[in-house]
Motif scaffolding. Structure first.
Motif, short mmCIF file in Angstrom:
data_model
loop_
_atom_site.label_atom_id
_atom_site.label_comp_id
_atom_site.label_asym_id
_atom_site.label_seq_id
_atom_site.Cartn_x
_atom_site.Cartn_y
_atom_site.Cartn_z
N LEU A 88 -0.20 16.17 -11.92
CA LEU A 88 -0.65 15.15 -10.97
C LEU A 88 0.48 14.19 -10.63
O LEU A 88 0.55 13.67 -9.52
CB LEU A 88 -1.82 14.36 -11.55
N SER A 89 1.36 13.92 -11.59
CA SER A 89 2.52 13.06 -11.38
C SER A 89 3.60 13.47 -12.35
O SER A 89 3.48 14.49 -13.03
CB SER A 89 2.13 11.59 -11.59
N ASN A 90 4.66 12.66 -12.43
CA ASN A 90 5.77 13.01 -13.32
C ASN A 90 5.35 13.09 -14.78
O ASN A 90 5.98 13.76 -15.58
CB ASN A 90 6.90 12.00 -13.17
N SER A 101 0.82 -1.22 0.00
CA SER A 101 0.00 0.00 0.00
C SER A 101 0.84 1.26 0.00
O SER A 101 0.74 2.10 0.90
CB SER A 101 -0.96 0.00 1.20
N ILE A 102 1.70 1.40 -1.01
CA ILE A 102 2.53 2.61 -1.17
C ILE A 102 1.96 3.40 -2.34
O ILE A 102 1.66 2.84 -3.39
CB ILE A 102 3.99 2.25 -1.45
N PRO A 103 1.76 4.74 -2.19
CA PRO A 103 1.23 5.53 -3.31
C PRO A 103 2.09 5.37 -4.55
O PRO A 103 3.32 5.35 -4.49
CB PRO A 103 1.28 6.98 -2.78
N ILE A 104 1.43 5.26 -5.71
CA ILE A 104 2.15 5.01 -6.97
C ILE A 104 3.07 6.17 -7.31
O ILE A 104 4.05 6.01 -8.03
CB ILE A 104 1.14 4.74 -8.11
N SER A 105 2.76 7.37 -6.79
CA SER A 105 3.63 8.51 -7.08
C SER A 105 4.99 8.39 -6.41
O SER A 105 5.89 9.17 -6.66
CB SER A 105 2.95 9.82 -6.63
#
Length: 606
Positions: free
Chosen positions: A318-320, A177-181
């Motif tokens: 939102l992300s890279n 359960s680690i954020p994908i970012s």
């Protein structure tokens, strides 16, 4: 209003007397810091040297000998604290050992009711493997866990790891359960999603309870409610030790009271209307962002993309790899939230390649925003408003493809949804172009949902942009308002594409003679003359002529004489020659609609 203002002044003087009488801090719970550069420590946080009532359980901080502020989580993990945002309720931490992947193994926030990852949109599991360093592949190596004789590598738990040399790799453990970012942090041993402070990579955690942001926004203190059996909080006025800053504080308070009691009643009704709408909207897909999320996504509103009558658009991230366009809605809008509700409610129903996708929205108090997919080539008007700038000309085949895409998007609005959606503001400025110059219709603030079985639409006021508004939207003399009104606007858009100019009056050789732009194009075609645009060969000339003829069919004064959008698509995609439409500008037709003509507004239908 005047009585309320006077009462507010009276209460303010009572508050000043009360504050002066208190004099001292709240039972030893003064705001503290670990060194001059450390973050301010106040409720819900407390230093371990302060009384327990100064903080919320689980929010204990301590100071090191080197004046670093330390947060200890329930799993006995210790992090240095770089920043605490009490309004957004976010704490920014970094690993004193500079190896977040090692700490993440024990960072089980699901067992804690205190803190959560700030980004919880997409959670992934990662598997870590200990591999022999004789292998050359190091793309997934975690440097701070690796050594001279081995490399530790991370993979998505569900990914295909057939390329992994199993003979020399052994699974160590899984990070759940680690954020994908956090992908860069996991796969390369560093964290680049958050900003850097002092050279150390940082991680942001948020807390939901206790809620003290309201007190912080008001400039008040927050504390545990003393007379409650449960752990509840309350706001209280901050005060200095000694003398209150007399006249200055009085001026500030009077101004604040004036602003409070002169607050526009319509805005309060607007807030209630939006709140009710959002309660009914919970089952739709777009994400609801907080204002703190919006500030983070836009990097504090650094890059402005454009500005309109109802808001400003900023570039966000939102992300890279995922960019968005964030439209901040002006609080001073006179539309009582109708445009915001229209856009969110309408866009949540639409999933079509030629309609801009609504990623999410923000309705945080009086702050409202819309988050869309980002279109790197901006809007169509940037490419058709300057006919003399040839390096911005897209070519006739691409312009035809764009016209077909717009037509398919409008046809989807009219026929592809459960309810018919009328846009009422089709124009080049509201057609965005993605990286491949594919068109996407945007800005649904004026849109209206209608039943498909009705031929006429009930309206109380004319809506749209002057120059693109169908004549029946102004006056019933031309017919009923329907989906044909969008087709008129599309026709004007096509004529602008052909003419390479805005739909405004142009001046002929005689400077005293003003010629209506669509009529100017009709006369050229009727007289078999060239349109004087970028025509490089016969094929291009045929495309320009076809777009012009279709545009003239779409702007017939009477809605019944305009084709449906399905017919328009067939005309655009067909290869046969089109017939010229009737002349909508002939003197035998009903009185022509002038751009500055005063017309009766359509009244609501019963």
């Amino acid at each position: 209003m005047h009585i309320c203002f006077e009462m507010g002044i009276s209460y303010f003087f009572l508050f000043v007397v009360f504050a002066v009488g208190l004099g001292e801090g709240q039972n030893g719970c003064d705001e503290l810091r670990c060194g001059g550069g450390g973050p301010a420590i106040r409720f819900p946080f407390r230093l371990n040297s302060q009384p327990h009532h100064c903080g919320w359980p689980g929010f204990n901080l301590s100071c090191t000998d080197t004046k670093h502020t330390v947060l200890e989580l329930p799993t006995s993990l210790k992090f240095f604290v770089k920043k605490i945002d009490y309004i957004s309720q976010v704490i920014e931490i970094h690993d004193p050992h500079h190896c977040f992947p090692r700490q993440l193994r024990q960072l089980n926030l699901s067992s804690s009711t205190t803190f959560r990852f700030e980004e919880e949109f997409y959670m992934m599991d990662y598997a870590l493997f200990n591999c022999s360093s004789t292998e050359t592949q190091t793309d997934y190596a975690i440097s701070c866990l690796s050594g001279p004789s081995h490399e530790v590598r991370a993979f998505f738990k569900d990914d295909d790891i057939t390329d992994l040399p199993i003979a020399s790799c052994k699974k160590m453990y899984t990070l759940p359960s680690i954020p994908i970012s956090f992908e860069t942090l996991i796969l390369k041993g560093q964290y680049t999603v958050s900003k850097e402070i002092g050279g150390d990579k940082t991680l942001q955690l948020k807390w939901s309870r206790p809620v003290c942001r309201e007190c912080e926004v008001k400039g008040m203190g927050c504390r545990l409610r003393s007379n409650s059996n449960e752990s509840e909080t309350e706001c209280f006025p901050k005060h200095a030790k000694g003398i209150i800053l007399g006249s200055f504080l009085l001026v500030v308070a009077v101004f604040a009271l004036y602003r409070l009691y002169s607050y526009d009643k319509a805005e309060k009704q607007n807030q209630a209307k939006i709140k009710t709408f959002l309660e009914d909207y919970k089952n739709f897909k777009p994400t609801r962002f907080s204002y703190a999320d919006i500030k983070r996504i836009t990097n504090q509103f650094v890059e402005k993309l454009g500005e309109g009558a109802y808001g400003t658009v900023f570039k966000g991230k939102l992300s890279n790899e995922i960019y968005v366009a964030v439209k901040m809605i002006l609080n001073a809008s006179k539309e009582n939230g109708e445009e915001f509700i229209n856009e969110v409610g309408t866009m949540g129903r639409i999933h079509q390649v030629n309609i801009v996708r609504l990623v999410g929205f923000c309705a945080d108090g009086f702050r409202r925003a819309l988050v869309y997919e980002f279109s790197p080539n901006y809007s169509l008007d940037k490419f058709i408003s300057s006919a003399d700038t040839k390096n911005r000309f897209l070519g006739w085949n691409k312009l035809q493809d764009i016209a077909i895409g717009i037509a398919k998007g409008i046809d989807y609005l009219h026929e592809g949804c459960d309810q018919q959606i009328l846009h009422f503001d089709i124009k080049p400025h509201n057609v965005l172009l993605d990286e491949n110059f594919n068109p996407k219709i945007s800005d649904f603030g004026l849109a209206k949902l209608c039943s498909k079985d009705k031929s006429a639409v009930s309206m109380t006021t004319a809506r749209g942009t002057m120059g693109y508004i169908a004549p029946e939207v102004f006056s019933r003399n031309f017919g009923n308002v329907s989906y044909k009104s969008d087709i008129y606007s599309f026709g004007i858009l096509l004529l602008e594409v052909v003419g390479g100019r805005k739909n405004v009056d142009i001046t002929a050789n005689n400077t005293n003679q003003v010629v209506y732009f669509p009529e100017w194009i009709y006369n050229f075609l009727d007289q078999k003359e060239d349109l004087r645009v970028f025509i490089e060969d016969d094929e291009d000339a045929e495309i320009a002529k076809k777009l012009a003829i279709i545009g003239l069919w779409c702007i017939q004064w009477h809605p019944a004489n305009r084709p449906s959008m399905k017919v328009v698509i067939q005309m655009l995609e067909g290869g046969h020659e089109l017939t010229m439409p009737p002349n909508p500008f002939a003197s035998t037709n009903p009185t022509r609609l002038k751009l500055n003509q005063e017309l009766d507004v359509i009244q609501e239908q019963e």
